[in-house]
Scaffold this motif. Sequence first.
Motif, PDB file in Angstrom:
ATOM      1  N   PRO A 151       3.333  -2.031   8.529  1.00 46.46           N
ATOM      2  CA  PRO A 151       2.164  -2.792   8.985  1.00 46.46           C
ATOM      3  C   PRO A 151       2.617  -4.105   9.636  1.00 46.46           C
ATOM      4  CG  PRO A 151       1.780  -1.912   6.801  1.00 46.46           C
ATOM      5  CD  PRO A 151       3.233  -1.646   7.127  1.00 46.46           C
ATOM      6  N   GLY A 152       2.093  -4.380  10.815  1.00 51.33           N
ATOM      7  CA  GLY A 152       2.451  -5.588  11.550  1.00 51.33           C
ATOM      8  C   GLY A 152       3.673  -5.438  12.436  1.00 51.33           C
ATOM      9  N   GLN A 153       4.383  -4.320  12.348  1.00 51.18           N
ATOM     10  CA  GLN A 153       5.609  -4.115  13.118  1.00 51.18           C
ATOM     11  C   GLN A 153       5.342  -3.221  14.323  1.00 51.18           C
ATOM     12  OE1 GLN A 153       8.455  -1.355  11.502  1.00 51.18           O
ATOM     13  NE2 GLN A 153      10.161  -2.637  12.159  1.00 51.18           N
ATOM     14  N   GLY A 154       5.893  -3.594  15.464  1.00 52.61           N
ATOM     15  CA  GLY A 154       5.705  -2.794  16.671  1.00 52.61           C
ATOM     16  C   GLY A 154       4.242  -2.789  17.089  1.00 52.61           C
ATOM     17  N   LEU A 155       3.964  -2.187  18.202  1.00 50.93           N
ATOM     18  CA  LEU A 155       2.582  -2.166  18.697  1.00 50.93           C
ATOM     19  C   LEU A 155       1.637  -1.420  17.756  1.00 50.93           C
ATOM     20  CD1 LEU A 155       3.175  -1.579  22.522  1.00 50.93           C
ATOM     21  CD2 LEU A 155       2.921  -3.730  21.305  1.00 50.93           C
ATOM     22  N   PRO A 156       1.991  -0.207  17.295  1.00 55.32           N
ATOM     23  CA  PRO A 156       1.077   0.486  16.378  1.00 55.32           C
ATOM     24  C   PRO A 156       0.858  -0.284  15.073  1.00 55.32           C
ATOM     25  CG  PRO A 156       2.663   2.030  17.280  1.00 55.32           C
ATOM     26  CD  PRO A 156       3.122   0.650  17.662  1.00 55.32           C
ATOM     27  N   GLY A 157       1.919  -0.862  14.533  1.00 58.31           N
ATOM     28  CA  GLY A 157       1.806  -1.627  13.289  1.00 58.31           C
ATOM     29  C   GLY A 157       0.955  -2.877  13.447  1.00 58.31           C
ATOM     30  N   ARG A 158       1.109  -3.558  14.581  1.00 56.75           N
ATOM     31  CA  ARG A 158       0.288  -4.754  14.839  1.00 56.75           C
ATOM     32  C   ARG A 158      -1.177  -4.383  15.013  1.00 56.75           C
ATOM     33  NH1 ARG A 158       3.957  -7.008  19.157  1.00 56.75           N
ATOM     34  NH2 ARG A 158       2.094  -6.999  20.432  1.00 56.75           N
ATOM     35  N   SER A 159      -1.429  -3.297  15.722  1.00 50.92           N
ATOM     36  CA  SER A 159      -2.800  -2.856  15.930  1.00 50.92           C
ATOM     37  C   SER A 159      -3.449  -2.465  14.606  1.00 50.92           C
ATOM     38  CB  SER A 159      -2.828  -1.675  16.907  1.00 50.92           C
ATOM     39  OG  SER A 159      -4.135  -1.223  17.114  1.00 50.92           O
ATOM     40  N   SER A 160      -2.699  -1.759  13.784  1.00 50.73           N
ATOM     41  CA  SER A 160      -3.215  -1.335  12.481  1.00 50.73           C
ATOM     42  C   SER A 160      -3.489  -2.533  11.575  1.00 50.73           C
ATOM     43  CB  SER A 160      -2.216  -0.392  11.810  1.00 50.73           C
ATOM     44  OG  SER A 160      -2.646  -0.027  10.531  1.00 50.73           O
ATOM     45  N   ALA A 161      -2.541  -3.458  11.507  1.00 49.95           N
ATOM     46  CA  ALA A 161      -2.673  -4.614  10.615  1.00 49.95           C
ATOM     47  C   ALA A 161      -3.812  -5.542  11.034  1.00 49.95           C
ATOM     48  CB  ALA A 161      -1.359  -5.387  10.555  1.00 49.95           C
ATOM     49  N   SER A 162      -3.996  -5.710  12.342  1.00 51.65           N
ATOM     50  CA  SER A 162      -5.037  -6.624  12.830  1.00 51.65           C
ATOM     51  C   SER A 162      -6.382  -5.931  13.021  1.00 51.65           C
ATOM     52  CB  SER A 162      -4.609  -7.250  14.161  1.00 51.65           C
ATOM     53  OG  SER A 162      -4.594  -6.262  15.189  1.00 51.65           O
ATOM     54  N   ASN A 163      -6.364  -4.603  13.006  1.00 52.28           N
ATOM     55  CA  ASN A 163      -7.553  -3.795  13.285  1.00 52.28           C
ATOM     56  C   ASN A 163      -8.142  -4.133  14.656  1.00 52.28           C
ATOM     57  OD1 ASN A 163      -9.169  -1.628  12.514  1.00 52.28           O
ATOM     58  ND2 ASN A 163     -10.805  -2.996  11.809  1.00 52.28           N
ATOM     59  N   GLU A 164      -7.250  -4.451  15.601  1.00 55.20           N
ATOM     60  CA  GLU A 164      -7.637  -4.753  16.978  1.00 55.20           C
ATOM     61  C   GLU A 164      -6.708  -4.005  17.925  1.00 55.20           C
ATOM     62  OE1 GLU A 164      -7.551  -8.960  17.592  1.00 55.20           O
ATOM     63  OE2 GLU A 164      -9.164  -9.332  16.154  1.00 55.20           O
ATOM     64  N   HIS A 165      -7.185  -3.786  19.139  1.00 50.99           N
ATOM     65  CA  HIS A 165      -6.327  -3.104  20.107  1.00 50.99           C
ATOM     66  C   HIS A 165      -5.207  -4.045  20.561  1.00 50.99           C
ATOM     67  CE1 HIS A 165      -8.622  -5.271  23.211  1.00 50.99           C
ATOM     68  NE2 HIS A 165      -7.606  -5.007  24.010  1.00 50.99           N
ATOM     69  N   VAL A 166      -4.106  -3.452  20.962  1.00 55.56           N
ATOM     70  CA  VAL A 166      -2.975  -4.189  21.521  1.00 55.56           C
ATOM     71  C   VAL A 166      -2.680  -3.560  22.874  1.00 55.56           C
ATOM     72  CG1 VAL A 166      -0.530  -4.772  21.263  1.00 55.56           C
ATOM     73  CG2 VAL A 166      -2.004  -4.678  19.239  1.00 55.56           C
ATOM     74  N   TRP A 167      -2.671  -4.375  23.914  1.00 61.96           N
ATOM     75  CA  TRP A 167      -2.445  -3.901  25.279  1.00 61.96           C
ATOM     76  C   TRP A 167      -1.154  -4.529  25.777  1.00 61.96           C
ATOM     77  CZ3 TRP A 167      -6.055  -0.919  28.145  1.00 61.96           C
ATOM     78  CH2 TRP A 167      -5.705  -0.703  29.484  1.00 61.96           C
ATOM     79  N   LEU A 168      -0.210  -3.717  26.190  1.00 65.32           N
ATOM     80  CA  LEU A 168       1.061  -4.224  26.700  1.00 65.32           C
ATOM     81  C   LEU A 168       1.261  -3.742  28.125  1.00 65.32           C
ATOM     82  CD1 LEU A 168       3.743  -5.728  26.240  1.00 65.32           C
ATOM     83  CD2 LEU A 168       4.670  -3.580  25.337  1.00 65.32           C
ATOM     84  N   CYS A 169       1.157  -4.675  29.047  1.00 66.19           N
ATOM     85  CA  CYS A 169       1.435  -4.396  30.448  1.00 66.19           C
ATOM     86  C   CYS A 169       2.883  -4.826  30.705  1.00 66.19           C
ATOM     87  CB  CYS A 169       0.461  -5.182  31.325  1.00 66.19           C
ATOM     88  SG  CYS A 169       0.513  -4.690  33.047  1.00 66.19           S
ATOM     89  N   ASN A 170       3.568  -4.153  31.587  1.00 64.52           N
ATOM     90  CA  ASN A 170       4.992  -4.402  31.841  1.00 64.52           C
ATOM     91  C   ASN A 170       5.831  -4.108  30.598  1.00 64.52           C
ATOM     92  OD1 ASN A 170       4.705  -5.208  34.569  1.00 64.52           O
ATOM     93  ND2 ASN A 170       4.029  -7.227  33.884  1.00 64.52           N
ATOM     94  N   ALA A 171       5.512  -3.011  29.934  1.00 64.76           N
ATOM     95  CA  ALA A 171       6.231  -2.620  28.715  1.00 64.76           C
ATOM     96  C   ALA A 171       7.729  -2.493  28.972  1.00 64.76           C
ATOM     97  CB  ALA A 171       5.679  -1.300  28.180  1.00 64.76           C
ATOM     98  N   HIS A 172       8.079  -2.062  30.158  1.00 66.22           N
ATOM     99  CA  HIS A 172       9.487  -1.878  30.504  1.00 66.22           C
ATOM    100  C   HIS A 172      10.236  -3.210  30.607  1.00 66.22           C
ATOM    101  CE1 HIS A 172       7.318  -2.605  34.183  1.00 66.22           C
ATOM    102  NE2 HIS A 172       8.441  -2.762  34.856  1.00 66.22           N
TER     103      HIS A 172
END
Length: 191
Positions: free
Chosen positions: A130-151
């Motif tokens: 929870p809180g780690q990486g994009l999925p973990g951050r999204s799960s922990a905050s219960n909010e979407h996480v949008w990453l543009c320029n992921a590369h």
Amino acid sequence: MALSACPAQEELLQPAGRPLRKQLAAAARSINWSYALFWSISSTQRPRVLTWTDRFYNGEVKTRKISHSVELTADQLLMQRSEQLRELYEALQSGECDRRAARPVGSLSPEDLGDTEWYYVICMTYAFLPGQGLPGRSSASNEHVWLCNAHLAGSKDFPRALLAKSACIQTIVCIPLMGGVLELGTTDKVP
């Protein structure tokens, strides 16, 4: 956090009784994104981590392998490719990938994959606290996480940044959903 343990392979069902994979396919295809992954809390691993539960690949295909001669629709080909990629992941995980004679004709081998397909397969090896990486951050905050320029992202913010760069993945969004996280990714820049 890459793990070798395979997540539960149980089929999650939507309230309407439709398999999650079909929902993921509809989501990825409707917006023409490269893949959809569903991450959920593993019931078998301690500490509790998010692992992939289901997935759908909608990206570029380097080598097409058909396991039977029946004509398939475009949708069936996409579903078949997702299944072939899952089977390759399981073969790599179990160490059976080198036994060509034992594999069915339609099975993929590592050299059959393009960069985006490799990214997708490697993503299945990850697990997130929870809180780690994009999925973990999204799960922990219960909010979407949008990453543009992921590369271009740093590995501290996005542990799969180097993989994303090699696969030209530019945009990733993670959305908390159904007690897990829906991750969608594309090779297009979506601000």
